[in-house]
Enzyme design. Structure first.
Site, mmCIF file in Angstrom:
data_model
loop_
_atom_site.group_PDB
_atom_site.id
_atom_site.type_symbol
_atom_site.label_atom_id
_atom_site.label_comp_id
_atom_site.label_asym_id
_atom_site.label_seq_id
_atom_site.Cartn_x
_atom_site.Cartn_y
_atom_site.Cartn_z
ATOM 1 N N GLY A 150 0.862 -1.179 0.000
ATOM 2 C CA GLY A 150 0.000 0.000 0.000
ATOM 3 C C GLY A 150 0.898 1.229 0.000
ATOM 4 N N HIS A 157 -7.280 4.513 20.862
ATOM 5 C CA HIS A 157 -6.450 5.630 21.347
ATOM 6 C C HIS A 157 -6.783 6.040 22.783
ATOM 7 C CE1 HIS A 157 -5.513 5.755 17.230
ATOM 8 N NE2 HIS A 157 -6.357 6.682 16.825
ATOM 9 N N TRP A 198 -43.022 21.345 29.459
ATOM 10 C CA TRP A 198 -43.130 20.129 28.651
ATOM 11 C C TRP A 198 -44.214 20.308 27.613
ATOM 12 C CZ3 TRP A 198 -40.048 15.851 29.937
ATOM 13 C CH2 TRP A 198 -39.354 15.958 31.158
#
Ligand SMILES: *[C@@H]1O[C@H](CO)[C@@H](O)[C@H](O)[C@H]1NC(C)=O
Ligand SMILES: *[C@@H]1O[C@H](CO)[C@@H](O)[C@H](O)[C@H]1NC(C)=O
Ligand SMILES: *[C@@H]1O[C@H](CO)[C@@H](O)[C@H](O)[C@H]1NC(C)=O
Ligand SMILES: *[C@@H]1O[C@H](CO)[C@@H](O)[C@H](O)[C@H]1NC(C)=O
Ligand SMILES: *[C@@H]1O[C@H](CO)[C@@H](O)[C@H](O)[C@H]1NC(C)=O
Ligand SMILES: *[C@@H]1O[C@H](CO)[C@@H](O)[C@H](O)[C@H]1NC(C)=O
Ligand SMILES: *[C@@H]1O[C@H](CO)[C@@H](O)[C@H](O)[C@H]1NC(C)=O
Length: 795
Positions: A34, A267, A620
């Protein structure tokens, strides 16, 4: 005869020479599979050049081969472009370096290998070279993970030597599987061809300069820091990676991973281990280091669903469309996640560890931040900013990338301790007048930066060459990391992701609540920018008329019947009284409002009341139409324009129904109803609204519960909120009867002549009637009051 002797002697001499010096001579073949790909272009060739620069000499030689998928001409041209364009000499752009660079570039060859036979000849070729020296072979697989197994199989068949004189290292890049199972499977297959000791799994975060300094910093400050790094002193640890960029044209790849697999499982979790593990006695002993690291990871509890929050930036789907991505998949791909981790050992039990990462956020910054508890109570001199005791927060930060510091480094609050800097870092001073760094003035920190400024890949490639396994992910660790994340990844696979605005969207802010993470605000929408709406002067409407004939009860419940304007004022007063009582008793007032036109004047009266305890009130919605949040049919828009826009109410006290999720209107699979239900359950622990304001339709509907729908749906105890359909088949979201009937007070507001008919009908029936949903509204513990104006009452 004489010449024979000389020949023999010289042969012996040569043999002795090789025996003595062979060990000092080493040739290393680097094969980059690659070799013309993105990663190679961006980092790897630079990394190999650094290696070459640092280690090549008369005794240590190298050759490099890029293997690509394109035919020689094309591939080689591309490779030359990459090498000349991307391999740099750095600041000290000296002649010697340039010379070395030309030498390096001339050593890099391109090869186009496809078939097994081609690999076979290729490997025979290079194992023949430099016979008398020790050989090293590095195979760096910068390939799609799907190609790992077949490539390793081929390489192991033709290029793998089992020989003291030759070492072989295979380098792989994440992802290593999608979950515990697939990672284990992949590892099992690979283990059939390659020894674990020869596998180098890259987590490039482990090569970042500051990350490489974590343990040595801990070691240098063992005396002062280690006694503080535990549950007694640490308030919490944050491990964060924020990005400002999005996924762009990589959605196809990103859909496969999402932020958790992309950076958190690897990570951020690796960083977690480095800061929380027991400090090995000998940092250069990779075995001991690995032992401590795995010992810690074993104790990390798998992340739970309640301990994770996920989001997606609002343009992600658009990008996915642009990239012809799989929308079905994209819809569920998290680009933001925050997770609460717990370590169950004597050192860390109870300390929350927050791992968080997201794309398209407000800043680019990655860091580990350890916040220490404040244990000093100030009595005098508390406002003196110079007082060393009172500089809060007290923190230790490993700034790994970007952020507000001049350069990644280590920051220690001066109030914490004065660090001993390890040899790998240099102390610097930062001063900046106006900006704060992690909430503190720059001058309040001791600060040091890493001396080594090399890119992560440069130092990792060096570590591969030197065989420093501690910089890589071992199989054992990989599987432990998956154990932490695998279950939760499965459970949130098709969960709704909170849509957030690119940049600074405060709706992503969250808090820790016991063992849960919760977004501070329930709404995932930005409040639409609206003009000030005109507040009608309601006081000018008609004056009261005769009230004598009105009874005080209707349908067995309380009734207030007045002329329209008085009705509204009276109702507004009732609401305020209830609010004040609720705040007095419970410190909070939960009010659920209906939409439509009827209550608009009420909203306007309430909006003018500056004494109303808005800051303690939660608003609400009873129901909502399935329309865009900017549509003028939206109930929320009406509540917003007429009420919320004019009052001082905390943003996170506003709970509007999620019918429009990033432009997806009431999509069943978004489970907006469950979301709202969860918000209700979470915030109202007894499920009791203090007050619910309902309306009444001419057909007997209330909230968005319409005649003709199956009643069991409205009454089912285990469902509180649902999508419903109105008579004209338009879709809605509504609170359901079990929730409505739990309220402390229910108000049914009925105004206007058009409602006269339905009131009459109601007065004639004696029981609940499935054709008239309003008849099912019967608060179990609370009370119901009808507020009916003369128009509706008299007709
Ligand atoms: C190469 O090896 C020879 C013989 O051991 C030694 O004298 C010389 O210093 C080495 N060169 C380098 C650059 O290490
Ligand atoms: C092997 O080496 C020969 C001679 O150096 C060369 O011509 C050939 O291209 C090489 N083959 C491969 C597959 O690299
Ligand atoms: C630390 O470990 C390294 C590598 O195993 C070893 O060479 C070194 O002698 C050890 N140092 C101490 C002080 O034990
Ligand atoms: C979309 O995804 C869901 C959940 O993963 C799946 O059940 C459904 O079959 C998918 N639909 C299409 C069209 O791919
Ligand atoms: C705090 O310290 C700064 C510099 O160290 C000094 O200029 C300032 O006068 C001090 N302030 C107080 C209140 O002592
Ligand atoms: C409906 O009315 C009947 C008879 O009055 C009563 O037993 C039943 O509980 C009512 N159902 C609801 C849901 O109110
Ligand atoms: C209804 O209930 C509320 C709250 O429990 C109470 O304050 C109020 O006085 C009641 N009203 C009537 C009319 O019963």
């Amino acid at each position: 005869m004489g010449s024979m002797k000389i020949l023999l002697i010289s042969f012996i001499y040569v043999k002795i020479f090789t025996l003595i010096f062979a060990y000092d001579l080493q040739h290393t073949d680097v094969v980059l599979l690659g070799g013309t790909g993105d990663l190679a272009k961006k980092y790897l060739w630079q990394g190999f050049f650094y290696l070459f620069q640092k280690y090549s000499n008369e005794n240590s030689t190298f050759s490099f081969t890029a293997i690509g998928r394109t035919v020689y001409e094309e591939g080689n041209t591309k490779l030359r472009e990459i090498l000349t364009g991307n391999v740099k000499c750095g600041k000290e752009n000296n002649e010697a370096c340039e010379e070395k660079k030309s030498e390096f570039i001339s050593l890099v060859k391109y090869s186009h290998l496809k078939t097994e036979d081609e690999y076979k000849t290729f490997c025979q070729n290079f194992s023949k070279k430099e016979k008398s020296t020790r050989n090293g072979h590095i195979f760096y697989l910068s390939l799609p993970p799907s190609a790992y197994v077949s490539t390793l199989k081929t390489l192991s068949k033709y290029c793998y030597r089992n020989d003291d004189q030759i070492w072989t290292r295979f380098v792989l890049e994440k992802p290593f599987g999608r979950d515990l199972e697939s990672a284990q499977q992949q590892a099992n297959t690979i283990a059939e061809f390659v020894r674990e000791s020869d596998l180098f799994r890259i987590d490039h975060y482990l090569g970042k300069p500051v990350v490489k300094q974590i343990l040595s910093f801990r070691k240098s400050n063992k005396q002062t820091l280690e006694p503080l790094l535990n549950r007694q002193y640490v308030d919490r640890i944050e491990i964060i990676m924020k990005e400002t960029i999005g996924v762009k044209d990589r959605t196809e790849f990103y859909n496969q991973v999402g932020v958790i697999r992309d950076v958190m499982q690897n990570h951020l979790s690796e960083l977690l281990a480095l800061v929380t593990m027991e400090l090995p006695r000998n940092l250069s002993n990779s075995k001991e280091l690995e032992e401590q690291r795995t010992r810690l990871l074993i104790k990390v509890r798998p992340v739970r669903e309640s301990g994770i929050l996920t989001g997606q930036y609002s343009k992600y789907l658009e990008e996915a469309i642009g990239a012809n991505g799989n929308l079905n998949q994209s819809k569920y791909t998290p680009t933001f996640a925050a997770a609460l981790l717990r370590i169950e050992n004597s050192r860390w039990t109870g300390v929350p560890l927050i791992l968080m990462s997201g794309k398209m956020l407000d800043e680019r910054s990655s860091y580990i931040r350890i916040l220490f508890r404040e244990r000093v109570f100030c009595v005098t001199g508390c406002t003196d900013r110079n007082s060393t005791h009172m500089q809060y927060p007290r923190q230790l930060i490993f700034q790994i990338g970007h952020g507000d510091v001049p350069s990644p480094g280590i920051l220690v609050s001066k109030s914490l301790f004065k660090p001993v800097w390890s040899p790998g870092v240099t102390e610097l001073s930062i001063t900046s007048k106006d900006s704060l760094i992690h909430g503190q003035r720059p001058g309040d920190f001791h600060y040091a930066v890493s001396k080594d400024k090399h890119e992560a890949y440069e130092s990792l490639i060096e570590d591969i060459y030197l065989g420093r396994k501690e910089s890589f992910v071992t199989l054992e660790r990989l599987l432990l990391l998956w154990k932490i994340w695998s279950p939760v990844l499965k459970s949130i696979e098709t969960s709704v992701k909170r849509i957030y605005k690119e940049g600074a969207d405060h709706s992503l802010n969250f808090r820790i609540d016991n063992d849960h993470l919760v977004f501070i605000s329930d709404s995932q929408f930005d409040i639409p920018e609206l003009e000030n709406s005109i507040v009608h002067d309601v006081k000018q409407i008609i004056s009261p008329t005769d009230m004598q004939m009105v009874p005080s009860m209707f349908m067995g419940e309380n009734l207030v019947c007045k002329d329209l304007i008085f009705l509204f004022h009276s109702l507004a007063e009732r609401i305020k009284n209830s609010a004040e009582m609720a705040v007095q008793n419970r410190n909070v007032f939960h009010l659920a409002l209906s939409g439509g036109n009827s209550p608009v004047p009420l909203f306007q009266i309430l909006a003018e009341d500056s004494d109303f305890p808005w800051s303690m009130t939660h608003i609400w919605q009873v129901d909502e139409r399935c329309v865009s949040k900017k549509s003028d049919k939206s109930n929320f828009l009406s509540i917003y324009q007429n009420l919320i826009h004019h009052i001082k109410i905390p943003f996170f006290n506003i709970h509007f129904m999620p019918v429009d999720i990033n432009g997806r209107i009431c999509e069943e699979s978004d489970k907006g109803d469950n979301q709202y239900e969860d918000a209700v359950k979470y915030i109202l622990d007894d499920l009791k609204f203090d007050m619910i304001l309902l309306g009444l339709g001419t057909d007997g509907h209330t909230a968005s519960l319409f005649p003709g729908e199956k009643y069991s749906r409205f009454l089912s105890e285990n469902k509180l909120v649902a999508y419903t359909k109105s008579n004209d088949q338009s879709h809605r979201m509504s609170l359901l009867l079990p929730l409505i009937n739990k309220a402390r007070e229910v108000i049914v507001l009925v105004t206007g002549k058009s409602k006269h008919g339905i009131l009459q009908k109601l007065s004639e029936i004696t029981s609940n009637n499935s054709e008239l949903p309003i008849t099912f509204v019967k608060p179990t513990d609370g009370n119901l009051t009808w507020y009916i104006d003369y128009g509706a009452w008299i007709g």
